[in-house]
Design an enzyme around this catalytic site. Structure first.
Site, PDB file in Angstrom:
ATOM      1  CD  GLU A 190      -2.836   1.287   2.673  1.00 43.74           C
ATOM      2  OE1 GLU A 190      -3.621   2.327   2.943  1.00 43.74           O
ATOM      3  OE2 GLU A 190      -2.916  -0.035   3.433  1.00 43.74           O
ATOM      4  CG  ASP A 197      -2.871   8.623   8.008  1.00 46.01           C
ATOM      5  OD1 ASP A 197      -2.878   7.667   7.549  1.00 46.01           O
ATOM      6  OD2 ASP A 197      -2.894   9.539   6.574  1.00 46.01           O
TER       7      ASP A 197
END
Length: 259
Positions: free
Chosen positions: A35, A46
């Site tokens: 990824e 995140d």
């Protein structure tokens, strides 16, 4: 993706595109999927580790086109599936179809747009289908049954199960809630399910696979190694060692599951 796999996440361009290519080649040995995150200035899903990696990449002049170039180079040597992870803003600015075409030409197998809700993804899904680009959507432990089914159907590569509430980042342990969620998804979903957020040890991978996951997605722990060792031979050694540990954990979990 028949046997469970390691999905290895890297931030493209951290600390530079050439290093990213080396890191991808190193992780390829133990990864069923890679990824590749496209740096973004406001990565809301995140945690601090990946946010800092985005900043490092962007401060070095990273451009989206570089991600496509890195992927094209990687494709010359490997056919391991690569999923591009991004936020909606860069896709929208480039134009959804242009972005999908560029990703396809570079060799991407699928896309994750973290902040694009499924109910707003109709046009995006149609464009991806038109260009044979895979899609990955996310589900959280509190995702209702019906939405879980729809998200599973919309995800052509795998459904990304968020292991816990909050942002990405390494954790010490997983709560029972995570294991219950995997079991629920395993019963509800027809497609592949991969678990991400917080995986930082081989034992984590082992327990998640044992519960029924088809893969574990590991990001912050790899990005931490890159933060600490930069573009160096030592970084490559550490990345490979950790990927091997995770891969062995996956194999152990799979053995336990099939006993």
């Amino acid at each position: 993706m028949n046997k469970p796999v390691l999905v290895s996440f890297l931030v493209s361009g951290d600390p530079n595109p050439d290093a990213t290519l080396k890191f991808m080649k190193t992780l390829d040995k133990y990864s069923g999927v890679i990824e590749l995150g496209i740096p973004f200035s406001d990565p809301v899903a995140d945690g601090p580790t990946i946010q800092a990696a985005d900043v490092r990449a962007l401060s070095n002049g990273f451009k989206i086109a570089k991600s496509f170039e890195v992927l094209k180079e990687f494709r010359k040597e490997s056919d391991t599936p690569v999923i591009l992870m991004t936020y909606y803003n860069p896709v929208f600015k480039r134009g959804i179809e242009n972005f999908v075409i560029s990703a396809k030409e570079a060799g991407a197998k699928g896309l994750i747009i973290v902040d694009l809700p499924l109910q707003e993804a109709t046009e995006y899904r149609e464009i991806c289908k038109k260009h044979e680009m895979g899609t990955v959507f996310l589900a959280a432990p509190n995702t209702p049954e019906e939405r879980l089914k729809i998200s599973d159907e919309a995800s052509t590569e795998f459904l990304y199960l968020i292991s816990t509430f909050g942002i990405t980042g390494a954790r010490d342990t997983f709560e029972q809630m995570t294991f219950d969620f995997i079991k629920r998804a395993r019963t509800t979903c027809k497609g592949k399910i991969c678990v991400g957020f917080g995986i930082s040890k081989g034992s984590h991978a082992e327990s998640l696979i044992e519960q029924g996951a088809d893969g574990v997605i590991v990001g912050s722990a790899f990005v931490d190694i890159i933060k600490n060792y930069g573009d160096s031979e030592e970084a490559l050694v550490k990345l490979e060692e950790f990927a091997k540990e995770l891969s062995e954990g996956i194999d152990k979990g799979y053995e336990k599951r099939n006993k």
